[in-house]
Design a protein around this motif. Structure first.
Motif, PDB file in Angstrom:
ATOM      1  N   VAL A 137      -6.347  -2.641   3.611  1.00 58.20           N
ATOM      2  CA  VAL A 137      -6.474  -2.410   4.994  1.00 58.20           C
ATOM      3  C   VAL A 137      -7.883  -2.057   5.574  1.00 58.20           C
ATOM      4  N   SER A 138      -8.517  -2.400   6.442  1.00 56.50           N
ATOM      5  CA  SER A 138      -9.655  -1.890   7.010  1.00 56.50           C
ATOM      6  C   SER A 138      -9.388  -1.473   8.472  1.00 56.50           C
ATOM      7  N   GLU A 139      -9.316  -0.215   8.662  1.00 57.34           N
ATOM      8  CA  GLU A 139      -9.100   0.478  10.068  1.00 57.34           C
ATOM      9  C   GLU A 139      -9.841   1.818  10.121  1.00 57.34           C
ATOM     10  N   PRO A 140     -10.210   2.475  11.229  1.00 59.94           N
ATOM     11  CA  PRO A 140     -10.612   3.644  11.344  1.00 59.94           C
ATOM     12  C   PRO A 140      -9.928   4.756  10.878  1.00 59.94           C
ATOM     13  N   ASP A 141     -10.259   5.739  10.189  1.00 56.81           N
ATOM     14  CA  ASP A 141      -9.374   6.750   9.692  1.00 56.81           C
ATOM     15  C   ASP A 141      -9.998   8.319  10.009  1.00 56.81           C
ATOM     16  N   LYS A 142      -9.350   9.298   9.598  1.00 56.23           N
ATOM     17  CA  LYS A 142     -10.140  10.567  10.059  1.00 56.23           C
ATOM     18  C   LYS A 142     -10.750  11.119   8.924  1.00 56.23           C
ATOM     19  N   GLY A 143     -11.418  10.220   7.887  1.00 56.73           N
ATOM     20  CA  GLY A 143     -12.258  10.710   7.040  1.00 56.73           C
ATOM     21  C   GLY A 143     -11.579  10.412   5.441  1.00 56.73           C
ATOM     22  N   LEU A 144     -12.435  10.906   4.565  1.00 53.44           N
ATOM     23  CA  LEU A 144     -12.203  10.388   2.996  1.00 53.44           C
ATOM     24  C   LEU A 144     -10.682  10.830   2.624  1.00 53.44           C
ATOM     25  N   TYR A 145     -10.306  12.101   3.038  1.00 53.24           N
ATOM     26  CA  TYR A 145      -8.808  12.369   2.405  1.00 53.24           C
ATOM     27  C   TYR A 145      -7.843  11.757   3.067  1.00 53.24           C
ATOM     28  N   ASP A 146      -8.095  11.633   4.517  1.00 53.93           N
ATOM     29  CA  ASP A 146      -6.859  10.606   5.188  1.00 53.93           C
ATOM     30  C   ASP A 146      -6.776   9.293   4.938  1.00 53.93           C
ATOM     31  N   ALA A 147      -8.049   8.700   4.242  1.00 52.54           N
ATOM     32  CA  ALA A 147      -7.693   7.420   3.696  1.00 52.54           C
ATOM     33  C   ALA A 147      -7.034   7.340   2.022  1.00 52.54           C
ATOM     34  N   MET A 148      -7.436   8.685   1.363  1.00 51.97           N
ATOM     35  CA  MET A 148      -6.799   8.606   0.190  1.00 51.97           C
ATOM     36  C   MET A 148      -5.136   8.932   0.452  1.00 51.97           C
ATOM     37  N   ASN A 149      -4.878   9.554   1.369  1.00 50.33           N
ATOM     38  CA  ASN A 149      -3.509   9.742   1.619  1.00 50.33           C
ATOM     39  C   ASN A 149      -2.771   8.393   2.144  1.00 50.33           C
ATOM     40  N   LYS A 150      -3.565   7.533   2.937  1.00 52.23           N
ATOM     41  CA  LYS A 150      -3.244   6.384   3.087  1.00 52.23           C
ATOM     42  C   LYS A 150      -2.892   5.283   1.829  1.00 52.23           C
ATOM     43  N   GLY A 151      -3.946   5.570   1.047  1.00 46.18           N
ATOM     44  CA  GLY A 151      -3.436   4.879  -0.356  1.00 46.18           C
ATOM     45  C   GLY A 151      -2.460   5.279  -0.964  1.00 46.18           C
ATOM     46  N   MET A 152      -2.224   6.544  -1.212  1.00 44.71           N
ATOM     47  CA  MET A 152      -1.099   7.044  -1.908  1.00 44.71           C
ATOM     48  C   MET A 152       0.357   6.750  -1.208  1.00 44.71           C
ATOM     49  N   GLN A 153       0.367   6.827   0.165  1.00 54.83           N
ATOM     50  CA  GLN A 153       1.562   6.050   0.754  1.00 54.83           C
ATOM     51  C   GLN A 153       1.756   4.789   0.662  1.00 54.83           C
ATOM     52  N   ALA A 154       0.847   3.951   0.449  1.00 58.57           N
ATOM     53  CA  ALA A 154       0.707   2.471   0.170  1.00 58.57           C
ATOM     54  C   ALA A 154       1.448   2.142  -1.430  1.00 58.57           C
ATOM     55  N   ALA A 155       1.284   3.254  -2.315  1.00 58.31           N
ATOM     56  CA  ALA A 155       1.063   2.959  -3.731  1.00 58.31           C
ATOM     57  C   ALA A 155       2.645   2.779  -4.257  1.00 58.31           C
ATOM     58  N   ARG A 156       2.953   2.115  -4.893  1.00 59.82           N
ATOM     59  CA  ARG A 156       4.231   1.816  -5.789  1.00 59.82           C
ATOM     60  C   ARG A 156       4.428   2.145  -7.137  1.00 59.82           C
ATOM     61  N   GLY A 157       3.183   2.528  -7.892  1.00 59.16           N
ATOM     62  CA  GLY A 157       2.740   2.786  -9.135  1.00 59.16           C
ATOM     63  C   GLY A 157       3.643   3.979  -9.450  1.00 59.16           C
ATOM     64  N   GLU A 158       3.809   4.336 -10.766  1.00 64.39           N
ATOM     65  CA  GLU A 158       4.477   5.682 -11.312  1.00 64.39           C
ATOM     66  C   GLU A 158       3.386   6.440 -11.377  1.00 64.39           C
ATOM     67  N   TYR A 159       2.129   6.076 -11.486  1.00 62.24           N
ATOM     68  CA  TYR A 159       1.014   7.118 -11.553  1.00 62.24           C
ATOM     69  C   TYR A 159      -0.116   6.492 -10.491  1.00 62.24           C
ATOM     70  N   ILE A 160      -0.896   7.570 -10.267  1.00 60.96           N
ATOM     71  CA  ILE A 160      -2.052   7.516  -9.011  1.00 60.96           C
ATOM     72  C   ILE A 160      -3.254   7.910  -9.973  1.00 60.96           C
ATOM     73  N   TRP A 161      -4.099   6.770  -9.722  1.00 59.74           N
ATOM     74  CA  TRP A 161      -5.570   6.949  -9.972  1.00 59.74           C
ATOM     75  C   TRP A 161      -6.631   6.653  -8.809  1.00 59.74           C
ATOM     76  N   PHE A 162      -7.617   7.311  -8.340  1.00 60.38           N
ATOM     77  CA  PHE A 162      -8.164   7.108  -7.461  1.00 60.38           C
ATOM     78  C   PHE A 162      -9.718   6.684  -8.129  1.00 60.38           C
ATOM     79  N   MET A 163     -10.182   5.547  -7.857  1.00 66.38           N
ATOM     80  CA  MET A 163     -11.254   5.133  -8.427  1.00 66.38           C
ATOM     81  C   MET A 163     -12.307   4.535  -6.960  1.00 66.38           C
ATOM     82  N   ASN A 164     -12.993   5.476  -6.455  1.00 69.47           N
ATOM     83  CA  ASN A 164     -13.579   5.196  -5.138  1.00 69.47           C
ATOM     84  C   ASN A 164     -14.821   4.288  -5.150  1.00 69.47           C
TER      85      ASN A 164
END
Length: 256
Positions: free
Chosen positions: A64-91
């Motif tokens: 998705v490409s849309e305005p957000d409230k900053g880095l950690y808001d964007a990371m929260n969006k990623g977590m909420q979209a995730a279906r995996g058993e584990y989470i790994w951030f690779m920015n």
């Protein structure tokens, strides 16, 4: 991707990072282990970042490409979209260490940990490797990692920290510079089994968000640590961190 839930969700957060995003994407899609999903959360870039995302759209599970409230808001969006058993951030700008990293990680005999962690190789935007994080910074990677380990700072790189989704909270947006420190501590508090992989998990592009906001980051880190360890322990820890950093610099200058 298969309809079966992936083992790991790899999430890239980006904003106007067209110069560095492609190398991040390539490090992920070249993995020999394929039971993952790849998510990109872009903050509404205007520099060609979206064109790069579209170029690799067939390899991306969700973006998705849309305005957000900053880095950690964007990371929260990623977590909420995730279906995996584990989470790994690779920015954007960072990379998985090599094409076999995920395969080596999940070939381990300890396949059901709550958290996996390892080292990170630092490199500059010019491509110059500066060394392992545990060697070129005062942060020594502990053999046993607990939530108390972070009272002396972020001893494990965020890009080399993989958490089970069920123990991972959303990032606390009241900490605009050090929510990642807070997040790691909270994950570790919930973890029953934490595994030191013995691997270099990531290649970390230096000079990022916290580095550019160093003074504010230090204040925010103090607030995070105080909330978990109390004021007295946090003051003592910061004295220790300062002395450790000074000794580290002196040793490097002295060549020993």
């Amino acid at each position: 991707m298969s309809l079966q839930a992936p083992i790991i969700s790899i999430i890239t957060v980006t904003y106007n990072a067209a110069k560095v995003l492609e190398s991040t994407i390539q490090s992920i899609i070249k993995q020999t282990f394929t039971h993952y999903e790849y998510i990109i959360i872009d903050g509404g870039s205007t520099d060609g970042t979206v064109d790069i995302i579209r170029k690799y759209a067939n390899h991306i599970s969700y973006w998705v490409s849309e305005p957000d409230k900053g880095l950690y808001d964007a990371m929260n969006k990623g977590m909420q979209a995730a279906r995996g058993e584990y989470i790994w951030f690779m920015n954007a700008g960072d990379e998985i260490y090599d094409q076999h990293t995920l395969a080596h990680l999940f070939a381990s005999a300890q396949q059901d940990a709550d958290i996996y962690y390892g080292d990170a190789l630092f490199f500059t935007q010019a491509g110059e490797v500066t060394g392992l994080r545990s060697e070129v910074t005062p942060h020594k990677l502990p053999n046993t990692l607990t939530w108390k380990s972070l009272q002396h700072g972020m001893v494990v790189c965020h890009q080399s920290f993989i958490a089970r989704k069920t123990i991972a909270p959303l990032y606390d947006l009241s900490h605009p510079y050090c929510a990642d420190v807070d997040w790691e501590i909270k994950c570790l508090k919930q973890a029953k089994e934490v595994v030191h992989t013995g691997l270099i998990l990531s290649r970390y592009l230096t000079g990022g968000f916290s580095k550019k906001n160093l003074y504010k980051s230090l204040l925010d880190r103090f607030a995070v640590l105080k909330s978990h360890y109390g004021i007295l322990t946090t003051i003592q820890s910061h004295v220790w961190i300062t002395l450790r950093g000074a000794l580290f610099v002196l040793k490097r200058k002295g060549g020993y």
